[in-house]
Design an enzyme around this catalytic site. Structure first.
Site, PDB file in Angstrom:
ATOM      1  CG  ASP A 194      -4.227  -1.720   0.851  1.00 49.35           C
ATOM      2  OD1 ASP A 194      -3.237  -2.306   1.302  1.00 49.35           O
ATOM      3  OD2 ASP A 194      -4.438  -0.511   1.011  1.00 49.35           O
ATOM      4  CB  SER A 222      -0.965  -0.044   1.187  1.00 49.27           C
ATOM      5  OG  SER A 222      -2.013   0.882   1.028  1.00 49.27           O
TER       6      SER A 222
END
Length: 305
Positions: free
Chosen positions: A156, A42
């Site tokens: 993510d 991320s």
């Protein structure tokens, strides 16, 4: 320190707290460490990828110009498609600052992780377009629309591997350093009585996003939910549905991070509380970078460096 020590650096997921990675990197370099590989999830993938590409200085200068309005303007809102933000404006802006490169051609070996929710597996990016990897890894569920590559639906990387210490490339004699942004909560005493009087759904959304774009997100969430009767509004529990989903996700990510760090203990570990800053508080650049610096300084001192 008479000679540079090689570092395999791991940068965790964590929204705007990922700006702390910048401060951590600065301190490592100031102490004479040589970062020989980077892995990230991320925001850790975003900062780590830009660093590996040699563009961190340009990124820092750009981040210093980011305020609440710029954060809002970078939000290309959409309806449906698995999220509220397409993410194309952010990636295009990053490309204008640091041009896209092939990961295998970067001067520092780099790995990003993402989650393929269609096939329920972790995806490891160590080749191909840098920004394909970054866009996939930063696709925060329910906020960013998933990134489609082939038959994969990518979200993510923090969902499956928020601190990818098992994915960083190692060389003999290097030091494994991890910056975890999912540490135990710091409980803060709230003295603002007016805050407690506000609607619970609005309050939780503001804490999650904490930008003026929150108003747009709130409207979209409320529009997607069944209308509540007056009685239901009066009897609403302490946590609304958005807050429960957000807190549940946070707990899962924090648990995953804890387990990964137990399985693959780093030589030097920096931990920053998960609630130190909100997900979208990128306009607090100086504060968050300073936090990363101070935490890394303390970790190096504890490790005897």
């Amino acid at each position: 320190m008479t000679e540079k020590k090689n570092v395999a650096l791991v940068l965790a997921s964590g929204g705007s707290r990922g700006l702390a990675h910048i401060g951590a990197i600065e301190v490592l370099e100031e102490h004479g460490f040589r970062i020989t590989s980077v892995a990230g999830a991320s925001m850790g993938a975003l900062v780590g990828g830009i660093y590996a590409a040699g563009g961190l200085d340009a990124f820092k200068e750009w981040m210093k110009t980011v305020d609440r309005m710029k954060v809002f303007n970078l939000m290309d809102f959409t309806i449906g498609n698995g999220g509220f933000v397409k993410g194309e404006k952010i990636i295009d802006e990053l490309r204008s600052i640091v041009p896209d490169k092939m990961i295998e051609d970067l001067p520092i070996p780099f790995t990003a992780v993402a989650t393929d929710i269609r096939h329920r597996r972790e995806i490891i990016f160590n080749s191909g377009s840098l920004y394909d990897a970054v866009r996939s890894s930063i696709s925060l569920p329910s906020i960013f629309t998933p990134n489609r590559i082939g038959d994969m639906l990518l979200v993510d990387g923090g969902v499956v591997n928020p601190v990818p210490v098992n994915r960083v490339r190692r060389i003999p004699g290097d030091i494994l350093v991890a910056v975890d942004l999912n540490g135990p909560y710091i409980w803060k005493y709230d003295t603002d009585a007016d805050e407690k009087k506000r609607g619970r759904l609005r309050q939780r959304l503001e804490k999650m996003v904490d930008t003026i774009s929150d108003k747009v997100l709130k409207e979209k969430v409320e529009a997607s939910l069944p209308a509540k009767s007056e009685k239901e509004k009066e009897d609403e529990d302490d946590m609304g549905i958005v807050s429960i989903l957000n807190q549940s996700s946070s707990m899962m990510i924090q648990t995953n991070a804890d387990l990964t760090l137990q399985l693959y203990p780093p030589d030097i570990l920096v931990r920053i509380a998960k609630n130190a800053y909100g997900t979208m508080e990128f306009y607090k650049y100086d504060e968050i970078v300073s936090l990363g610096r101070s935490k890394m300084e303390a970790a190096l001192a504890d490790a005897g460096y």
